[in-house]
Design a protein around this motif. Structure first.
Motif, PDB file in Angstrom:
ATOM      1  N   CYS A  43       0.848  -1.190   0.000  1.00  9.26           N
ATOM      2  CA  CYS A  43       0.000   0.000   0.000  1.00  9.26           C
ATOM      3  C   CYS A  43       0.893   1.253   0.000  1.00  9.26           C
ATOM      4  O   CYS A  43       1.968   1.266   0.591  1.00  9.26           O
ATOM      5  CB  CYS A  43      -0.902   0.001   1.229  1.00  9.26           C
ATOM      6  SG  CYS A  43      -2.043   1.409   1.279  1.00  9.26           S
ATOM      7  N   ASP A  45       0.428   3.848   1.602  1.00  9.90           N
ATOM      8  CA  ASP A  45       0.396   4.450   2.940  1.00  9.90           C
ATOM      9  C   ASP A  45       1.812   4.737   3.458  1.00  9.90           C
ATOM     10  O   ASP A  45       2.688   3.863   3.385  1.00  9.90           O
ATOM     11  CB  ASP A  45      -0.329   3.469   3.877  1.00  9.90           C
ATOM     12  CG  ASP A  45      -0.694   4.092   5.208  1.00  9.90           C
ATOM     13  OD1 ASP A  45       0.211   4.619   5.885  1.00  9.90           O
ATOM     14  OD2 ASP A  45      -1.882   4.049   5.575  1.00  9.90           O
ATOM     15  N   HIS A  99      -2.232  -3.963   5.147  1.00 13.81           N
ATOM     16  CA  HIS A  99      -2.079  -3.592   6.558  1.00 13.81           C
ATOM     17  C   HIS A  99      -3.430  -3.321   7.187  1.00 13.81           C
ATOM     18  O   HIS A  99      -4.387  -2.955   6.494  1.00 13.81           O
ATOM     19  CB  HIS A  99      -1.156  -2.373   6.699  1.00 13.81           C
ATOM     20  CG  HIS A  99      -1.681  -1.125   6.064  1.00 13.81           C
ATOM     21  ND1 HIS A  99      -2.143  -0.050   6.784  1.00 13.81           N
ATOM     22  CD2 HIS A  99      -1.857  -0.786   4.761  1.00 13.81           C
ATOM     23  CE1 HIS A  99      -2.552   0.894   5.945  1.00 13.81           C
ATOM     24  NE2 HIS A  99      -2.392   0.479   4.718  1.00 13.81           N
ATOM     25  N   CYS A 102      -6.161   0.209   7.067  1.00 17.30           N
ATOM     26  CA  CYS A 102      -5.873   0.745   5.727  1.00 17.30           C
ATOM     27  C   CYS A 102      -7.007   1.698   5.321  1.00 17.30           C
ATOM     28  O   CYS A 102      -8.179   1.312   5.292  1.00 17.30           O
ATOM     29  CB  CYS A 102      -5.749  -0.397   4.722  1.00 17.30           C
ATOM     30  SG  CYS A 102      -5.420   0.164   3.031  1.00 17.30           S
ATOM     31  N   GLY A 103      -6.648   2.941   5.028  1.00 17.14           N
ATOM     32  CA  GLY A 103      -7.647   3.946   4.652  1.00 17.14           C
ATOM     33  C   GLY A 103      -8.398   3.561   3.382  1.00 17.14           C
ATOM     34  O   GLY A 103      -9.605   3.812   3.265  1.00 17.14           O
TER      35      GLY A 103
HETATM   36 CO    CO Z   1      -3.400   1.230   3.108  1.00 19.60          CO
END
Ligand code: CO
Length: 213
Positions: A43, A45, A99, A102-103
């Motif tokens: 990701c 992120d 993860h 996770c947004g």
């Molecule tokens: Co994420």
């Protein structure tokens, strides 16, 4: 935490000087070539630099990152990375690492994001619909989203097996590399290796019979 742009440049100079002094051969070796044994699909992120969590050095992870670690078979950027990693670098392990918290996963669950990002995470929205019954059995919303993060990783590993790049490579060498699904727990910093439904995928002909997790 650096907030100003010039701090990044200053930090870089300090780091490069220290490295030169402690390991004089470091940059000569680094600039020569790369032979990373791992492809990391993760990701975007900012909390997900896998090299920090696995104590890997430059030259050890070949990396592709996007929002919510998607394996999209229409993404020419991703497919080029995969092709190069498998056929040129000949990595031994491909790791899809999502993860918890996770947004992208949360946004897909809520179904409120529009525009390009909404479009990008739509495959996770479809997962929500597919696994609605299982997810609804989990009362705690954070745990439900954590489970969705896991389901997302497993789905992306399945997508990897569906690519012609992986299919061709495995047909040639059978088990020349392994594919793993991980989630990282940001609350502990620990990696969880997910159990993959390999037997189910073998029955579908997606995975070679000799493949082990
Ligand atoms: Co994420």
């Amino acid at each position: 935490m650096p907030q100003r742009y010039d701090e990044l440049i200053k930090n870089n100079q300090i780091w490069a000087n220290q490295k030169q002094q402690t390991m004089p051969e470091y940059f000569a070796r680094l600039s020569h070539s790369q032979k990373p044994p791992f492809l990391y699909i993760g990701c975007s992120d900012s909390r997900m630099p896998l090299d920090t969590f696995t104590q890997t050095e430059p030259g050890e992870l070949f990396v592709h990152r996007n929002i919510a670690n998607q394996v999209s078979v229409t993404d020419i950027n991703f497919l080029s990375v995969l092709d190069y990693a498998v056929n040129v670098l000949k990595v031994k392990h491909v790791i899809v690492c999502g993860h918890y918290r996770c947004g992208g996963v949360a946004a897909a669950y809520e179904g409120k994001v529009k525009g390009l990002v909404g479009n990008w995470i739509n495959p996770i929205r479809e997962l929500v619909l597919d696994y609605n019954a299982e997810l609804n059995l989990i009362d705690d919303i954070e745990q439900r989203l954590d489970r969705l993060s896991e389901l997302n990783v497993i789905k992306q590993v399945e997508n990897l097996y569906k690519t012609s790049i992986v299919q061709h490579a495995l047909a040639e060498c059978n088990v020349c590399f392994q594919i793993h699904g991980w989630v990282l727990d940001l609350k502990t910093g620990l990696i969880k290796e997910l159990e993959l439904p390999l037997e189910q995928w073998k029955a579908k002909g997606l995975v070679p019979v000799g493949m082990a997790q």
